[in-house]
Write a protein that holds these residues in place. Structure first.
Motif: not given
Ligand code: ADP
Ligand code: MG
Lengths: 245, 245
Positions: B11, B14, B16, B35-42, B51
Motif C-alpha cells: 500500500f 509500504k 504488507v 499476531a495482529s498486523g501480520g497481514g492476515k486480513s489483507v 484488494f
Molecule cells: N487499506 C489499507 N491501506 C494501507 N495499509 C493497510 C490497509 N489495510 C491493511 N493495511 C496494513 O497492512 C498491515 C496488515 O494488516 P492486517 O492484514 O489487517 O493484519 P491482521 O489482519 O493480520 O491483523 C498493517 O500494517 C496495516 O496497517
C-alpha cells in the motif's frame, strides 16, 4: 491536484455504475423505494420553503417598486418569473442537497466503513451500481416533480401574500403573471431541476462510496457531499442561465 | 482447493505481503494464524478480490482469479461465502432478508423456496424465531451466526472467515468454531479462517498457516505444532504467548 484526482475518480465511479445489473427486478424495486424516500420524504420541507420564498418575494418586490407609475401587476410578473427561473429550482435544490445529499452520503458511507459494501462485492454484486443507481434514477424522477410543486406553491405563496398584505389583488397578480409567461421559462426550470438532481444524488453517492475509516469520516463525507453539491448546483445554475437564456 | 503463488501486496509503497505461497485444502478448516498486523486480513481480501495483489497468482481450483475478466471474477464470487470481522450484515434488512439476499440476486427461487432455504440455513446455525429481527437487535454471537447463514445461503465452494470469534465470550467462540468446522465437512468446502486464538487451532484447525510480518513462516497440520516440532522461534513465541502460565 486533489481536485483533479477527485474529478477523475468521480468519472470512474459513474462509469463503473453502469454495468449490467444482476437482477433488474431488484433494481427496479429499490428505485421505487428510493422514489418514496426522496419524493414523499422531502415534500413537506419543499412545500414550506417554496411557499414562503414566493410570499417574501412579493412583499420585497412591492417594497422596491414604490413608484406609482408602474402597474401593480408587474409584481405578479416578477414573482412568477423569478420563481420559475431561479427561486423554485435553485433554492429548493440547495435545500435538497442538505436533506437528500447528507442522507445518501451517510447511508452509503456507513455501509462502506462497516464492510457492507465489501460484502456486496464479495457476493459478486456491482456495489456502486446497486447502491447509487437506484438513488440517481429516483432523484431524476422525483426532484423535477418536487420542483413543479415548488413552482406552483411559490407563485401561490406570492399571490396569497399579495392579497393578505393588501399589496395587490389576486386578479392583478394573475394578469401580471400571464402577461410575460413563456413556456420556455418552465422548460428552463425543469432543465435546472433535472441537472441539479443528478448532481445531488451522484455527488453524494460518490462521497459516501469513497469514505474510509469510521463514524467520524462518515460525518465528514456527509458534510463534503452537501458542500460540493451546493457549489456544483450554483456553478451549473450559472452555466445553464448563460447557455439557455 | 485454493493456492497462492508468490503473492505480493503493498500500500503506497509500504509492502504488507511478501511472496506468499500457501495451499488451502478442500473439505478442511484451513487456519491462518499470527499476531495482529501480520497481514492476515489483507491476504484474505486479496483472495476474494477486494484488494488486487501487485504480483502473483491466486488459483481457485486452477482458475487464476487475479487475471480473469470482471465477469469471470463475479462468476467465481458466486461460489464464495464470506463472514466479515464485523459481520457486515445489511442493517436496513431483517435477518430473513439478509440471508435471502444472495438468493434473491442470484437464484431463480420463488419467494416460498427462498423462505425454505433461509429457514434451513437459520436452523443449520441453530437460530430460530429471529426471521423478522434486525441486525441491531441481535447479540454479537447471533450476528456471527446470521453472517454464517448468509454466507452459506447459496451452494458455495469456498468459505472465508475473518476473525470469526473475535469479540465473543469463550463459550460462544467455541460454538462458532464448531459450527464452522461442521459446515466445512458437511458441505465439503474449502474453508479459510483468520484467527489469533490458539484454542481455535487446537479445536478445529486441520491445516495451519502461520503468518508473521507479512510472510508465511510455517505451514502444516496442528499435530506438529502440538508436538513442538515447528522449528520456528516466531511460531513458538506466538504459541507460548497464548497460555497463561
Ligand atoms: N487499506 C489499507 N491501506 C494501507 N495499509 C493497510 C490497509 N489495510 C491493511 N493495511 C496494513 O497492512 C498491515 C496488515 O494488516 P492486517 O492484514 O489487517 O493484519 P491482521 O489482519 O493480520 O491483523 C498493517 O500494517 C496495516 O496497517
Ligand atoms: Mg485482521
Amino acid at each position: 491536484m486533489k481536485l483533479i484526482f477527485d474529478v477523475g475518480r468521480y468519472v470512474l465511479f459513474m462509469r463503473n455504475m453502469f454495468s449490467k445489473p444482476e437482477r433488474l427486478k431488484v433494481y427496479i424495486q429499490r428505485t421505487f423505494d428510493e422514489m418514496v424516500a426522496i419524493g414523499i420524504g422531502s415534500l413537506p420541507i419543499v412545500a414550506i420553503i417554496s411557499f414562503f420564498v414566493g410570499a417574501v418575494t412579493t412583499v420585497q418586490t412591492a417594497y422596491q417598486l414604490v413608484s406609482g407609475f408602474i402597474a401593480k401587476s408587474v409584481i405578479g410578473t416578477v414573482v412568477s418569473d423569478s420563481t420559475l427561473l431561479e427561486l423554485a429550482p435553485t433554492i429548493t435544490c440547495l435545500v435538497l442537497a442538505g436533506k437528500v445529499g447528507s442522507h445518501i452520503a451517510s447511508e452509503i458511507g456507513t455501509m462502506k466503513v462497516s464492510e457492507q459494501v465489501d460484502a456486496l462485492e464479495v457476493m459478486g454484486i456491482n456495489s456502486a451500481g446497486y447502491l447509487a443507481l437506484p438513488k440517481i434514477v429516483a432523484g431524476l424522477f422525483m426532484i423535477p416533480c418536487l420542483i413543479i410543486i415548488a413552482n406552483f406553491l411559490g407563485i401561490g405563496g406570492g399571490l396569497i401574500a399579495g392579497k393578505y398584505s393588501g399589496i395587490l389583488t389576486p386578479e392583478q397578480f394573475i394578469i401580471g403573471a400571464r402577461d410575460t409567461f413563456k413556456f420556455y421559462t418552465v422548460f428552463i426550470s425543469l432543465v435546472k431541476a433535472t441537472v441539479f438532481s443528478f448532481l445531488i444524488t451522484s455527488i453524494s453517492s460518490f462521497e459516501g462510496y469513497y469514505t474510509s475509516g469510521g463514524a467520524l469520516e462518515v460525518g465528514e463525507a456527509s458534510t463534503r457531499a452537501v458542500v460540493r453539491s451546493c457549489v456544483m448546483i450554483l456553478v451549473f445554475d450559472f452555466l445553464i442561465a448563460k447557455v439557455l437564456l | 482447493m485454493i493456492e497462492l503463488v508468490n503473492v505480493n501486496k503493498s500500500f503506497n509503497g509500504k509492502q504488507v505481503l511478501f511472496d506468499i505461497n500457501a495451499i488451502f485444502h478442500k473439505g478442511k478448516t484451513n487456519l491462518v494464524i499470527g499476531a495482529s498486523g501480520g497481514g492476515k486480513s489483507v491476504m484474505l481480501k486479496c483472495m476474494v478480490g477486494l484488494f488486487k495483489p501487485d504480483s502473483g497468482q491466486i488459483l481457485y481450483d486452477n482458475r487464476d482469479f487475479v487475471n480473469l475478466s470482471y465477469e469471470e471474477v463475479r462468476g467465481i464470487r458466486r461460489e464464495i461465502g464470506m463472514l466479515f470481522q464485523g459481520t457486515a450484515l445489511f442493517d436496513s434488512l431483517s435477518v430473513e432478508d439478509n440471508i435471502g439476499f444472495p438468493l434473491k440476486m442470484f437464484s431463480k427461487m420463488s419467494a416460498e423456496e427462498r423462505l425454505d432455504r433461509v429457514n434451513f440455513c437459520l436452523k443449520r446455525v441453530n437460530l430460530e424465531n429471529v426471521n423478522k429481527k434486525f441486525p441491531s437487535e441481535l447479540s454479537g454471537g447471533m450476528k456471527k451466526r446470521v453472517g454464517i447463514a448468509r454466507a452459506i445461503a447459496l451452494p458455495i465452494n469456498y468459505l472465508f472467515c475473518d476473525e470469526p470469534n473475535s469479540g465473543l465470550d469463550p463459550l460462544t467462540a467455541r460454538v462458532i468454531d464448531n459450527l464452522l468446522h461442521d459446515i466445512t465437512h458437511e458441505f465439503n468446502i474449502t474453508t479459510i479462517i483468520n484467527s489469533h486464538d490458539m484454542k481455535t487451532v487446537y479445536d478445529i484447525g486441520e491445516n495451519i498457516v502461520f503468518m508473521h510480518q507479512g510472510r508465511v513462516f510455517w505451514e502444516g497440520p496442528k499435530e506438529e505444532i502440538r508436538a513442538g516440532r515447528s522449528d520456528k522461534p516466531e511460531l513458538d513465541r506466538f504459541i507460548h504467548a497464548s497460555f497463561i502460565e
